[in-house]
Design a protein around this motif. Structure first.
Motif, mmCIF file in Angstrom:
data_model
loop_
_atom_site.group_PDB
_atom_site.id
_atom_site.type_symbol
_atom_site.label_atom_id
_atom_site.label_comp_id
_atom_site.label_asym_id
_atom_site.label_seq_id
_atom_site.Cartn_x
_atom_site.Cartn_y
_atom_site.Cartn_z
ATOM 1 N N THR A 1 0.831 -1.204 0.000
ATOM 2 C CA THR A 1 0.000 0.000 0.000
ATOM 3 C C THR A 1 0.863 1.251 0.000
ATOM 4 O OG1 THR A 1 -1.811 -1.126 1.129
ATOM 5 C CG2 THR A 1 -1.784 1.274 1.254
ATOM 6 N N ALA A 2 1.943 1.237 0.757
ATOM 7 C CA ALA A 2 2.855 2.386 0.799
ATOM 8 C C ALA A 2 3.464 2.648 -0.572
ATOM 9 C CB ALA A 2 3.946 2.142 1.836
ATOM 10 N N VAL A 3 3.843 1.590 -1.276
ATOM 11 C CA VAL A 3 4.409 1.756 -2.619
ATOM 12 C C VAL A 3 3.370 2.345 -3.563
ATOM 13 C CG1 VAL A 3 5.258 0.506 -4.645
ATOM 14 C CG2 VAL A 3 6.124 -0.060 -2.376
ATOM 15 N N ALA A 4 2.157 1.806 -3.538
ATOM 16 C CA ALA A 4 1.104 2.286 -4.441
ATOM 17 C C ALA A 4 0.794 3.760 -4.198
ATOM 18 C CB ALA A 4 -0.155 1.442 -4.269
ATOM 19 N N ARG A 5 0.889 4.190 -2.965
ATOM 20 C CA ARG A 5 0.577 5.586 -2.648
ATOM 21 C C ARG A 5 1.657 6.551 -3.122
ATOM 22 N NH1 ARG A 5 -1.816 4.763 3.508
ATOM 23 N NH2 ARG A 5 -3.945 4.204 2.874
ATOM 24 N N ARG A 6 2.897 6.102 -3.147
ATOM 25 C CA ARG A 6 3.972 7.030 -3.516
ATOM 26 C C ARG A 6 4.330 6.982 -4.997
ATOM 27 N NH1 ARG A 6 7.615 3.120 -0.704
ATOM 28 N NH2 ARG A 6 8.933 2.130 -2.288
ATOM 29 N N GLU A 7 3.869 5.957 -5.715
ATOM 30 C CA GLU A 7 4.214 5.821 -7.133
ATOM 31 C C GLU A 7 3.564 6.935 -7.940
ATOM 32 O OE1 GLU A 7 6.017 5.223 -10.057
ATOM 33 O OE2 GLU A 7 6.371 3.431 -8.824
ATOM 34 N N ARG A 8 4.341 7.552 -8.838
ATOM 35 C CA ARG A 8 3.827 8.690 -9.593
ATOM 36 C C ARG A 8 3.737 8.429 -11.103
ATOM 37 N NH1 ARG A 8 2.142 9.555 -5.543
ATOM 38 N NH2 ARG A 8 2.450 11.299 -4.105
ATOM 39 N N SER A 9 4.412 7.418 -11.593
ATOM 40 C CA SER A 9 4.333 7.091 -13.017
ATOM 41 C C SER A 9 3.039 6.316 -13.266
ATOM 42 C CB SER A 9 5.534 6.245 -13.434
ATOM 43 O OG SER A 9 5.352 5.719 -14.719
ATOM 44 N N TRP A 10 2.198 6.804 -14.177
ATOM 45 C CA TRP A 10 0.861 6.217 -14.351
ATOM 46 C C TRP A 10 0.875 4.708 -14.628
ATOM 47 C CZ3 TRP A 10 -3.279 8.364 -12.571
ATOM 48 C CH2 TRP A 10 -3.363 9.755 -12.482
ATOM 49 N N PRO A 11 1.687 4.210 -15.572
ATOM 50 C CA PRO A 11 1.639 2.755 -15.819
ATOM 51 C C PRO A 11 2.011 1.957 -14.581
ATOM 52 C CG PRO A 11 2.809 3.886 -17.587
ATOM 53 C CD PRO A 11 2.612 4.885 -16.507
ATOM 54 N N PHE A 12 3.060 2.397 -13.888
ATOM 55 C CA PHE A 12 3.509 1.655 -12.724
ATOM 56 C C PHE A 12 2.549 1.828 -11.560
ATOM 57 C CE2 PHE A 12 7.420 2.615 -15.151
ATOM 58 C CZ PHE A 12 7.707 1.318 -15.544
ATOM 59 N N ALA A 13 1.938 3.014 -11.467
ATOM 60 C CA ALA A 13 0.958 3.242 -10.395
ATOM 61 C C ALA A 13 -0.212 2.269 -10.520
ATOM 62 C CB ALA A 13 0.460 4.678 -10.435
ATOM 63 N N ALA A 14 -0.707 2.075 -11.734
ATOM 64 C CA ALA A 14 -1.813 1.133 -11.943
ATOM 65 C C ALA A 14 -1.387 -0.285 -11.613
ATOM 66 C CB ALA A 14 -2.309 1.221 -13.387
ATOM 67 N N ALA A 15 -0.165 -0.650 -11.999
ATOM 68 C CA ALA A 15 0.328 -1.995 -11.720
ATOM 69 C C ALA A 15 0.510 -2.217 -10.223
ATOM 70 C CB ALA A 15 1.659 -2.225 -12.455
ATOM 71 N N GLU A 16 1.074 -1.215 -9.544
ATOM 72 C CA GLU A 16 1.268 -1.343 -8.103
ATOM 73 C C GLU A 16 -0.082 -1.397 -7.380
ATOM 74 O OE1 GLU A 16 4.153 -2.051 -7.317
ATOM 75 O OE2 GLU A 16 5.504 -1.062 -8.700
ATOM 76 N N GLU A 17 -1.060 -0.662 -7.883
ATOM 77 C CA GLU A 17 -2.396 -0.699 -7.287
ATOM 78 C C GLU A 17 -3.002 -2.088 -7.411
ATOM 79 O OE1 GLU A 17 -5.736 0.776 -5.260
ATOM 80 O OE2 GLU A 17 -3.796 1.734 -5.592
ATOM 81 N N ALA A 18 -2.797 -2.732 -8.561
ATOM 82 C CA ALA A 18 -3.303 -4.095 -8.755
ATOM 83 C C ALA A 18 -2.667 -5.048 -7.753
ATOM 84 C CB ALA A 18 -3.024 -4.563 -10.181
ATOM 85 N N SER A 19 -1.358 -4.959 -7.577
ATOM 86 C CA SER A 19 -0.681 -5.881 -6.665
ATOM 87 C C SER A 19 -1.049 -5.602 -5.212
ATOM 88 C CB SER A 19 0.831 -5.814 -6.855
ATOM 89 O OG SER A 19 1.330 -4.524 -6.573
ATOM 90 N N LYS A 20 -1.272 -4.328 -4.873
ATOM 91 C CA LYS A 20 -1.682 -3.992 -3.513
ATOM 92 C C LYS A 20 -3.001 -4.679 -3.162
ATOM 93 C CE LYS A 20 -4.140 -0.375 -2.568
ATOM 94 N NZ LYS A 20 -4.619 1.023 -2.428
ATOM 95 N N ARG A 21 -3.913 -4.708 -4.107
ATOM 96 C CA ARG A 21 -5.237 -5.261 -3.848
ATOM 97 C C ARG A 21 -5.191 -6.768 -3.602
ATOM 98 N NH1 ARG A 21 -9.696 -2.169 -5.108
ATOM 99 N NH2 ARG A 21 -9.126 -0.009 -5.499
ATOM 100 N N LEU A 22 -4.157 -7.428 -4.074
ATOM 101 C CA LEU A 22 -4.056 -8.882 -3.917
ATOM 102 C C LEU A 22 -4.020 -9.321 -2.466
ATOM 103 C CD1 LEU A 22 -1.315 -10.015 -6.429
ATOM 104 C CD2 LEU A 22 -3.768 -10.133 -6.685
ATOM 105 N N ILE A 23 -3.497 -8.471 -1.638
ATOM 106 C CA ILE A 23 -3.150 -8.910 -0.312
ATOM 107 C C ILE A 23 -4.280 -8.709 0.693
ATOM 108 C CG2 ILE A 23 -2.113 -6.818 0.664
ATOM 109 C CD1 ILE A 23 -0.540 -10.335 0.438
ATOM 110 N N ARG A 24 -5.358 -8.130 0.258
ATOM 111 C CA ARG A 24 -6.489 -7.931 1.159
ATOM 112 C C ARG A 24 -7.129 -9.269 1.530
ATOM 113 N NH1 ARG A 24 -9.334 -2.474 -1.327
ATOM 114 N NH2 ARG A 24 -7.559 -1.101 -0.964
ATOM 115 N N ALA A 25 -7.877 -9.247 2.593
ATOM 116 C CA ALA A 25 -8.509 -10.474 3.087
ATOM 117 C C ALA A 25 -10.010 -10.418 2.840
ATOM 118 C CB ALA A 25 -8.223 -10.649 4.571
ATOM 119 N N TYR A 26 -10.466 -11.174 1.877
ATOM 120 C CA TYR A 26 -11.892 -11.293 1.609
ATOM 121 C C TYR A 26 -12.291 -12.757 1.776
ATOM 122 C CZ TYR A 26 -11.674 -6.617 -0.411
ATOM 123 O OH TYR A 26 -11.495 -5.277 -0.603
#
Length: 236
Positions: A76-101
């Motif tokens: 989550t920390a990485v996704a919040r600080r990433e500023r490059s759009w392609p990488f930001a979207a990719a980091e956001e995808a990986s961040k979501r993996l780790i949630r508990a549903y």
């Protein structure tokens, strides 16, 4: 979601947002991980890649809650600080993996959002790689997005098969050879032996055209969670 809609779908978001079939967190989690592994070059931060790996471990019961929580915070920390759009979207995808549903419909909604960020990362990566801000970049990005959506649908079908037509699987087909092959492809993520698995299943008496065809399809997609391998290994 009807069987006809499932078979005709060309992108995953609509399928997942109208998902009504029983499923498991494991299979949904592995689908999300597979989406992220498809855009692996865009997931550049070690913390984000770790999130994918921990999520896969969670799927197979090889990680505890503390490890999940730590990976979630780091990604989550990485996704919040990433500023490059392609990488930001990719980091956001990986961040979501780790949630508990644990329950539907949260599972399918979570998967739809993860798939969305993954195919948008593919779009943005291609758009910016063209190096212009014009129609050519837009069109190239759209081609990449559509290709990624098609690949994600293939992932869904590999993991869930046809949920409207469950395939019976005889325990007698789980010979030592079949089990060894299935374990090998699952652990290594090398699915090139799927046709050999089909031969072993047939030798064991398997006469299911769906099972054998899925293993032997030369254009087939296979990832962890593949419905045939899961049937062999009795994974849900």
């Amino acid at each position: 979601m009807t069987e006809a809609e499932w078979l005709a779908a060309t992108e995953p978001r609509g399928v997942l947002e109208s998902w009504s079939q029983p499923t498991s967190e494991r299979k949904i989690r592995l689908f999300c991980c597979a989406c992220c592994r498809r855009i692996w070059p865009l997931i550049t931060a070690p913390e984000s890649r770790k999130a994918v790996e921990v999520s896969e471990a969670l799927a197979d019961g090889r990680a505890r809650e503390g490890r999940r929580a730590a990976a979630n915070l780091a990604a989550t920390a990485v996704a919040r600080r990433e500023r490059s759009w392609p990488f930001a979207a990719a980091e956001e995808a990986s961040k979501r993996l780790i949630r508990a549903y644990r329950k539907s419909p949260a599972l399918a909604t979570w998967a739809a959002r993860t798939a969305y960020y993954a195919h948008e990362a593919a779009y943005l990566g291609t758009y910016y790689a063209v190096g212009t801000n014009d129609r050519a970049a837009f069109d190239s990005g759209n081609v990449a997005r559509q290709a990624e959506q098609a690949a994600q649908i293939a992932l869904l079908r590999d993991i869930f098969g046809n949920p409207f037509r469950p395939v019976p699987f005889s325990p007698s087909w789980r010979t030592d050879t079949v089990l060894a092959l299935a374990r090998r492809v699952y652990e290594s993520r090398d699915f090139s032996a799927m046709p050999i698995l089909a031969d072993a299943l047939q030798d064991a008496g398997c006469d299911s055209p769906d099972v054998l065809a899925h293993c032997r399809d030369p254009q087939g997609t296979h990832v962890r969670g593949c419905w045939v391998v899961d049937l062999v290994l009795e994974k849900e």
